[in-house]
Scaffold this active site. Structure first.
Site, PDB file in Angstrom:
ATOM      1  CG  ASP A   1      -2.167   0.846   1.094  1.00  0.00           C
ATOM      2  OD1 ASP A   1      -3.278   0.761   1.773  1.00  0.00           O
ATOM      3  OD2 ASP A   1      -2.097   1.821   0.161  1.00  0.00           O
ATOM      4  CG  PHE A   2       0.302   5.964  -1.074  1.00  0.00           C
ATOM      5  CD1 PHE A   2       1.107   6.910  -0.364  1.00  0.00           C
ATOM      6  CD2 PHE A   2      -0.195   6.154  -2.424  1.00  0.00           C
ATOM      7  CE1 PHE A   2       1.447   8.093  -1.001  1.00  0.00           C
ATOM      8  CE2 PHE A   2       0.139   7.399  -2.894  1.00  0.00           C
ATOM      9  CZ  PHE A   2       0.976   8.362  -2.526  1.00  0.00           C
TER      10      PHE A   2
END
Ligand code: GLC
Length: 711
Positions: A260-261
């Site tokens: 994820d980011f």
């Protein structure tokens, strides 16, 4: 390995292979006319240091960057572009928690296909969807993008999203790669607080939380995204049990894993990685193939290789998985396969808008309808009041590609001679609310009924929007109380991204329609429903608590050692002194404008073995005044096992459309699969013994029969 990819990789340097493992975002564009001016991204492309891009909303920019890449990168390896197409692209559908209330997997597959068509017309090759996190805590803002609280519904709907996105081949012109997220159990964030600790047992993980991800993987999802949270004290991106033992070994996942980011950087804050280099090492050792935005791989893998702490094979494996996705998408055949100059003609088309309206009908949940308040009569004088009536923001969060200007205001759509409008108040505290409330009381003095549109602003749910209170924000309850003084029927329509506390409204509103956020066609759909042109058929995908203090509350509870027979207070039994045990509205619950009767329920046998199945048949009759859908639900409850199992678990559902005064036969096939569960080692267990069977139209249904399973 594909010979084509093998051949390509044989020409690539280690640095170029590492370059494929990075997904870059471009925080902001500098565009002259329609042309992107030289940016860092161009340098990354020239230096072969980027494999994919995220969050580019303009297809012209995507095309320009791909052209630049095919001209200036050394091996002409196409970039892929990823985006959060969660519940629609330009045509927005109801939020996923609402779509889950449709209990309609074929509808959801169509919605995913339509979303894929629009996204691939905008240059996008991968969507960060479906979100398959099981949720039990409405304080968490991301419940809005989930399939709700049930493992079986999560499994069925996640499969529908993946099949709708990816279709029968990623090479299809309008198939899009899917990315199931967030692996794993992000929905169990403690106290519903965003990015908080997840501390559940392996038994809970396997019994409840993994079914959605596993369903996506079993249906060939192209990628998996790591979660921000910890599991067993270790952040998911560097959690070897989750990423190696479960994902790669148990689930045999062959696609690519993306973080994820900036989740790799966050492993340092989680205090499980010393620094970026340590994060890179541990993440690669967890077979994570692509890093979203953070650059621990770019900055450290070459050094780690030189130090002999990682192998060339590990880098090759990650690079191969990325190239394989691009190959499977057909990007090597045509890097511009999703670049269309006429993309405006391919979005917001009539059939997409009609599908969104139909989805709205099936996502809205009628929670209460007394005194025949709904549907409204065409000649009734109606006061349309509330903070949602004159705004366009009805898409809900995670509608990043959409523009609310494509939506419709309630005040525009509901306009007619018998309707007066009055704002009443704002969605959140505003100094003008007192005056607006007084005006609404005056405006509604002579109407027959009041329809009050309340809820949350759409930005109050989604990522990083956890709430400790679940009330209607601002002065909305004051507005309701003031209108209540008029002693007229009040129909409450709630537009929100999560279950809210509805007890006060259950006691005081005449009718309640829970509409979530319905997307582009929200206002036209609500008009059709409120005036009876459409019959709402949603069934709750998530329980509604009496109060935030009851959370987590969900239907598939264990019995406990001191069950309360009444479900309410009994001294020294598992209960509260101030509220019942069960939710205000249970999972699977939803009313209709018509009424249905389930009858003639028959079982072909009450004994199940490995060599036979039990056929359950019943008749559903529409005994009311409107045609409509009903969702017949099959629950199973083990009476005894090696572990305590829920009193009932959803193991089947059939959504049927029945015209008024007509009947339809419904069948379920019960096999040992419906009785099985995963133990804490991830083994499927089939236990002999007796099982309660429940056939009904919500999870509160009583026992229908008892069957016995013997191997
Ligand atoms: C966000 C979300 C994830 C999303 C990603 C890209 O932080 O957690 O669901 O897909 O970043 O926007």
């Amino acid at each position: 390995m594909e010979p084509f990819i093998q051949e390509l990789m044989s020409k690539m340097s280690t640095k170029e292979k590492i370059g494929q493992l990075f997904q870059s975002n471009i925080p902001e564009f500098k565009v002259e006319g329609n042309v992107l001016v030289e940016q860092d991204i161009h340098k990354l492309i020239r230096n072969n240091e980027v494999g994919s891009l995220i969050a580019i909303k303009d297809p012209r920019i995507i095309k320009q960057l791909q052209e630049y890449n095919m001209e200036h990168s050394k091996h002409k390896i196409p970039l892929f572009v990823a985006e959060d197409i969660i519940h629609g692209c330009k045509t927005i559908f109801p939020i996923n928690l609402g779509l889950a209330c449709s209990f309609n997997e074929s509808l959801i597959e169509k919605i995913a296909q339509t979303s894929a068509y629009e996204a691939t017309s905008m240059g996008i090759n991968l969507t960060f969807s479906p979100m398959a996190d099981l949720v039990r805590d409405p304080r968490w803002g991301r419940v809005m993008e989930s399939n709700g609280e049930d493992p079986y519904l999560n499994k069925v709907l996640t499969k529908a999203y993946v099949n709708g996105y990816q279709q029968d081949s990623l090479k299809n012109k309008h198939a899009i790669g899917a990315c199931v997220k967030h692996f794993a159990a992000y929905g169990a964030s403690e106290s519903g607080r965003e990015y908080n600790t997840v501390d559940i047992s392996r038994q809970a993980l396997w019994y409840n939380y993994l079914s959605g991800y596993q369903s996506a993987i079993d249906n060939n999802v192209a990628s998996v995204m790591t979660a921000f949270n910890t599991f067993e004290g270790v952040a998911a991106s560097v959690n070897s049990y989750l990423m190696n033992d479960v994902l790669r070994e148990k689930f045999n996942f062959k696609g690519f894993v993306i973080t994820d980011f900036t989740a790799t950087y966050e492993c340092i804050d989680h205090k499980v990685c010393k620094d970026n280099k340590d994060a890179a090492l541990k993440t690669l050792n967890c077979q994570v193939d692509h890093e979203m935005v953070s650059q621990t791989y770019q900055e450290n893998l070459a050094t780690l290789l030189e130090e002999g702490r990682i192998s060339e094979q590990q880098i090759d494996q990650a690079c191969y998985r990325i190239l394989k996705f691009k190959f499977d998408c057909g990007l090597f055949d045509d890097p511009f396969k999703n670049c269309y100059d006429d993309f405006e003609d391919r979005i917001l088309q009539p059939e997409a808008l009609q599908l969104s309206k139909e989805a709205a009908y099936q996502s809205c949940v009628l929670l209460k309808n007394t005194e025949n308040a709904l549907p409204l009569g065409d000649n009734e004088k109606v006061g349309i009041v509330g903070p949602h009536i004159d705004v366009l923001e009805h898409n809900g969060n995670w509608s990043v590609m959409a523009d609310s200007k494509n939506n419709y205001k309630i005040t525009d759509i509901f306009k007619n001679d018998n309707i007066i409008f009055s704002k009443g108040c704002h969605l959140t505290e505003d100094s003008s609310d007192k005056e607006l409330i007084n005006q609404a009381v005056i405006d509604c003095a002579n109407v027959d009924k009041i329809v009050l549109f309340v809820g949350e602003p759409e930005i109050m749910s989604g990522e990083a929007t956890s709430r400790a209170y679940l009330n209607l924000p601002g002065n909305q309850q004051r507005l309701f109380e003031a209108l209540l003084e008029l002693n007229k029927p009040i129909i409450l329509v709630v537009l929100a991204g999560r279950p809210l506390e509805m007890k006060y409204y259950e006691d005081n509103a005449t009718a309640i329609l829970y509409a979530w956020f319905l997307g582009t066609m929200s206002s036209p759909a609500l008009k059709d429903i409120l005036f009876g042109k459409a019959n709402p058929s949603g069934k709750l995908s998530m329980s509604f608590p009496y109060t935030v203090g009851q959370i987590p509350v969900y239907y598939n509870q264990l019995n406990t050692g001191r069950p309360s027979a009444s479900g309410s207070y009994e001294q020294y039994r598992s209960s509260y002194i101030d509220i019942p045990n069960g939710p205000l509205y249970p999972f699977g619950y939803g009313l209709s404008y018509t009424s249905f009767k389930l009858e003639d329920i028959t079982f072909s046998s009450l004994s199940l073995s490995n060599s036979n199945s039990i056929e359950i048949k019943l008749t559903v009759t529409n005994t009311g005044l409107y045609d409509g859908y009903e969702v017949v639900q099959l629950y199973v409850g083990a009476l005894y096992d090696d572990i305590s199992r829920p009193n009932k678990e959803l193991k089947g559902f059939k959504k049927v459309f029945v015209k008024q005064n007509e009947s339809i036969e419904v069948k379920f096939e019960l096999t040992k699969e419906e009785l099985s569960y995963y133990n804490s080692k991830g083994e499927i267990i089939y236990s002999e013994g007796n099982y309660n069977i429940f056939i009904g139209t919500d999870s509160d249904t009583s026992i229908t029969n008892v069957i016995n399973y013997t191997k």
